[in-house]
Design a protein around this motif. Structure first.
Motif, PDB file in Angstrom:
ATOM      1  N   LEU A  52     -13.749 -13.059 -27.653  1.00 24.18           N
ATOM      2  CA  LEU A  52     -14.336 -11.993 -26.834  1.00 24.18           C
ATOM      3  C   LEU A  52     -13.511 -10.716 -26.955  1.00 24.18           C
ATOM      4  CD1 LEU A  52     -16.382 -10.983 -24.740  1.00 24.18           C
ATOM      5  CD2 LEU A  52     -14.853 -11.866 -22.955  1.00 24.18           C
ATOM      6  N   THR A  55     -14.100  -9.217 -30.272  1.00 26.60           N
ATOM      7  CA  THR A  55     -15.420  -8.582 -30.317  1.00 26.60           C
ATOM      8  C   THR A  55     -15.405  -7.217 -29.641  1.00 26.60           C
ATOM      9  OG1 THR A  55     -16.545 -10.728 -30.336  1.00 26.60           O
ATOM     10  CG2 THR A  55     -17.835  -8.828 -29.615  1.00 26.60           C
ATOM     11  N   LEU A  72     -24.749 -10.897 -25.906  1.00 31.49           N
ATOM     12  CA  LEU A  72     -23.849 -11.405 -24.861  1.00 31.49           C
ATOM     13  C   LEU A  72     -24.613 -11.651 -23.559  1.00 31.49           C
ATOM     14  CD1 LEU A  72     -20.630  -9.228 -25.367  1.00 31.49           C
ATOM     15  CD2 LEU A  72     -20.934 -11.653 -25.885  1.00 31.49           C
ATOM     16  N   THR A  92     -19.737 -15.029 -29.471  1.00 30.57           N
ATOM     17  CA  THR A  92     -18.525 -14.223 -29.632  1.00 30.57           C
ATOM     18  C   THR A  92     -17.769 -14.617 -30.899  1.00 30.57           C
ATOM     19  OG1 THR A  92     -17.267 -15.739 -28.197  1.00 30.57           O
ATOM     20  CG2 THR A  92     -18.254 -13.796 -27.171  1.00 30.57           C
TER      21      THR A  92
END
Length: 399
Positions: A52, A55, A72, A92
């Protein structure tokens, strides 16, 4: 000096992705062995946070950020609705893989898996941990059937690991491998099939190796658009359609007069995969008329037929998104003239029709996610930013 320069972003994202990939691979190898480990949910949270952060750090265009936030949001809603964080972790992970050197990442994955699987087998042979073979009823009308496991706990797990190694090897080295290397590959695959007695493995491995040999001998086939269209249609699309039909058929198995004897003869030959969709899933949720747009709490039963499990575990909408992503990867493969990724798509799609090895909470099992991350990144940048997908840039920029 600005810390988050483009170069620093790439280095940080790369480090975070490899950290997550390494943890997922080691956790998967641990799960394949006989070692008991109950803290996997905490490890999943760590790898999710790593991907995450990666990302969110990545530099993106505004339009690309919209796609990221939509994905998401979709996977986050699925998590809240079903209680399973698989899709959130998967999304992710894929997005964090966008800019990795694909060839290096796949090579890393292959050798970590090779070492881990080899260690499991060695410990079994040395009598330290795990059985070499098991005698049990595997649903083939033989209560004393002997099949080899070599520390993997189940013969199908043994074959699944050998199959994953075969696919990764073909993707990495199939394009340049010598004839004797292909012979060795065939012998090792045949040994894995014989030891595990996997009937699905015979058909899938034979088809995969034949396709690879054709691509190796006739490299010009990579430029034929038709093979990408036909290959994807008759693997992914056909496998999904057949899975939907099986889920519909499974909803009728409880009506004794509706299903005739021929159905049960077929079921016996395929280890009762279709009827298990009705009998094995909690609340009969594996059958077609019980599918939901988003799968709810309690849909966590295990059965074969991986495409059906995707619809059952995650719901119709997430399953459709996954299928569209596979088709997008196939499209990028065509644009890049990458027939080796197409071979993986064909093989995995057909295998997932019968088995659910790669439909799992353990992302380390599914090496194809790395390819999907890079190729979906290419796809969305081509669609959103109008950046051409260049032919030949197949493996991290290498032809």
């Amino acid at each position: 000096m600005k810390f988050l320069t483009d170069d620093n972003r790439k280095k940080i994202v790369n480090a975070l992705f490899y950290a997550a990939l390494t943890i997922e691979l080691l956790l998967m190898i641990l799960e394949k062995s006989e070692i008991e480990f109950s803290g996997e949910s905490y490890v999943f949270r760590v790898t999710f946070l790593l991907t995450l952060v990666a990302t969110l750090i990545m530099k993106r265009d505004k339009k690309e950020w919209i796609v990221v936030l939509v994905l998401l949001g979709l996977s986050g809603f699925a998590y809240v609705y079903s209680g399973k964080n698989d899709l959130l972790r998967l999304s992710t992970f894929i997005m964090a893989a966008r800019d990795v050197d694909l060839y290096k990442a796949m090579k890393y994955c292959f050798y970590v898996c090779l070492a881990g699987f080899g260690l499991i087998a060695l410990l079994s042979v040395l009598g330290i941990m795990g059985d070499i073979a098991l005698v049990a009823d595997y649903g083939r009308s033989d209560p004393n059937e002997k099949r080899y496991v070599f520390g993997f706990g189940h013969p199908n797990t043994l074959f699944g690991c050998a199959y994953a190694l075969l696919l990764m090897w073909l993707w990495l080295y199939g394009k340049t491998a010598k004839w004797w290397q292909y012979v060795l590959c065939i012998l090792l695959s045949g040994a894995a099939i014989w030891l595990s007695q996997s009937r699905t493995g015979i058909a899938v491995c034979f088809m995969t190796v034949v396709l690879a040999i054709i691509a190796r001998i006739f490299p010009k086939v990579s430029g034929c658009q038709g093979i990408y269209v036909v290959g994807t249609t008759f693997s992914t699309v056909f496998s999904v359609a057949l899975s939907v039909f099986a889920a519909w058929l499974a909803s009728t198995v409880y009506i004794d007069n509706y299903v005739d004897g021929d159905f049960w003869i077929l079921e016996g030959k395929i280890n009762f995969r279709i009827s298990n969709l009705f009998y094995s899933a909690e609340n009969r949720d594996g059958v077609l008329y019980r599918w939901k747009l988003f799968s709810g709490h309690g849909c966590e039963s295990y059965f074969d037929m991986g495409w059906v499990r995707i619809f059952y575990w995650y719901g119709i909408i997430p399953a459709v998104v996954i299928i569209l992503c596979v088709l997008a990867v196939a499209y990028v493969s065509w644009k890049k003239r990458d027939v080796w990724t197409l071979i993986l798509i064909i093989s995995l799609s057909i295998y997932t029709l019968a088995e659910a090895t790669f439909v799992t909470r353990y992302l380390g099992r599914d090496f194809f996610l790395i390819i999907a991350g890079v190729y979906l990144g290419c796809f969305f940048r081509a669609v959103i930013l109008k950046i051409d997908i260049k032919e030949g840039e197949t493996y991290g920029g290498k032809a």
